[in-house]
Design an enzyme around this catalytic site. Sequence first.
Site, PDB file in Angstrom:
ATOM      1  N   ASP A   1       0.996  -1.103   0.162  1.00  0.00           N
ATOM      2  CA  ASP A   1       0.180  -0.070  -0.005  1.00  0.00           C
ATOM      3  C   ASP A   1       0.746   1.173   0.054  1.00  0.00           C
ATOM      4  OD1 ASP A   1      -2.020  -1.816   0.158  1.00  0.00           O
ATOM      5  OD2 ASP A   1      -2.714  -1.140   2.175  1.00  0.00           O
TER       6      ASP A   1
ATOM      7  N   LYS B   1      -6.896  -4.911  -2.956  1.00  0.00           N
ATOM      8  CA  LYS B   1      -7.494  -5.597  -1.963  1.00  0.00           C
ATOM      9  C   LYS B   1      -8.441  -4.634  -1.243  1.00  0.00           C
ATOM     10  CE  LYS B   1      -3.992  -4.220   1.310  1.00  0.00           C
ATOM     11  NZ  LYS B   1      -4.758  -3.233   1.963  1.00  0.00           N
TER      12      LYS B   1
ATOM     13  N   CYS C   1      -2.065  -2.599   7.564  1.00  0.00           N
ATOM     14  CA  CYS C   1      -1.883  -3.592   6.665  1.00  0.00           C
ATOM     15  C   CYS C   1      -0.630  -4.284   6.601  1.00  0.00           C
ATOM     16  CB  CYS C   1      -2.069  -2.723   5.215  1.00  0.00           C
ATOM     17  SG  CYS C   1      -3.875  -2.471   5.280  1.00  0.00           S
TER      18      CYS C   1
HETATM   19  C1  VGL Z   1      -4.779   0.765   5.715  1.00  0.00           C
HETATM   20  C2  VGL Z   1      -6.509   1.728   7.182  1.00  0.00           C
HETATM   21  C3  VGL Z   1      -7.395   1.459   6.165  1.00  0.00           C
HETATM   22  C4  VGL Z   1      -3.423   0.468   5.555  1.00  0.00           C
HETATM   23  C5  VGL Z   1      -5.673   0.749   4.714  1.00  0.00           C
HETATM   24  O1  VGL Z   1      -2.969   0.582   4.118  1.00  0.00           O
HETATM   25  O2  VGL Z   1      -2.538   0.153   6.384  1.00  0.00           O
HETATM   26  N1  VGL Z   1      -5.189   1.304   6.996  1.00  0.00           N
HETATM   27  N2  VGL Z   1      -7.173   0.995   5.111  1.00  0.00           N
END
Ligand code: VGL
Length: 216
Positions: free
Chosen positions: A17, A115, A160
């Site tokens: 991410d 995802k 994540c």
């Molecule tokens: C994430 C919160 C919501 C992350 C993703 O990538 O850590 N955190 N969505």
Amino acid sequence: MTPITIEPGRDLLLVVDVQNDFCEGGRLAVPDGGAIVPVVNRLMALFDHVALTQDWHPPGHRSFASAHAGHAPFTQVAMPYGEQTLWPDHCVQGTDGAALHPGLETGRAELVLRKGRDPLIDSYSAFMENDRRTSTGLGAWARERGFDRMFLAGLALDYCVLWSAEDACEAGFETYVIEDACRGLDVEGSMARAKHRLAACGATRISAGRIARSDR
Ligand code: VGL
Ligand code: ZN
């Protein structure tokens, strides 16, 4: 610290991410998030096998506080699958915020896994959605490709990356979290909790400088 020597055929670098919305100026910015980009680029050049993930939510996703009248971001709600933290709208499919950081050198990545696409279920882990039932297929893919060690980098360390590391351990991969290639959100003690949970699941916390290759 002793070096950890990459074994090119069995090692996968999983970059979680590294997207605009998690970097400075983004809608769910992780403090100092963009600072990992040069570190991650150097790591990607070291590994033969690299996979990336993207948080990839439809508009109105149930993990967004805006989808729950009267609820603020960073509070909890009960979802059918359990407690869920509510977030500001972020990483909406196809938006600039959902794009990978423009400085990330993605050319050698062999897989980009998206995802969090189910409108009703969040997915912190790259392996398993937050209902803890729905697999993304990543574990089977990695196993089928012959990888048995995973090295994790990315955002956010306490969400994540942490959940992915726990699931990597659970799936039987020898798991390393490259801490200086990660940054955390730190929502109500979540960084301290992440360090405990990483130790508990058997993941090893390392720094990027320990990773070496014998052939370079
Ligand atoms: C994430 C919160 C919501 C992350 C993703 O990538 O850590 N955190 N969505
Ligand atoms: Zn998300």
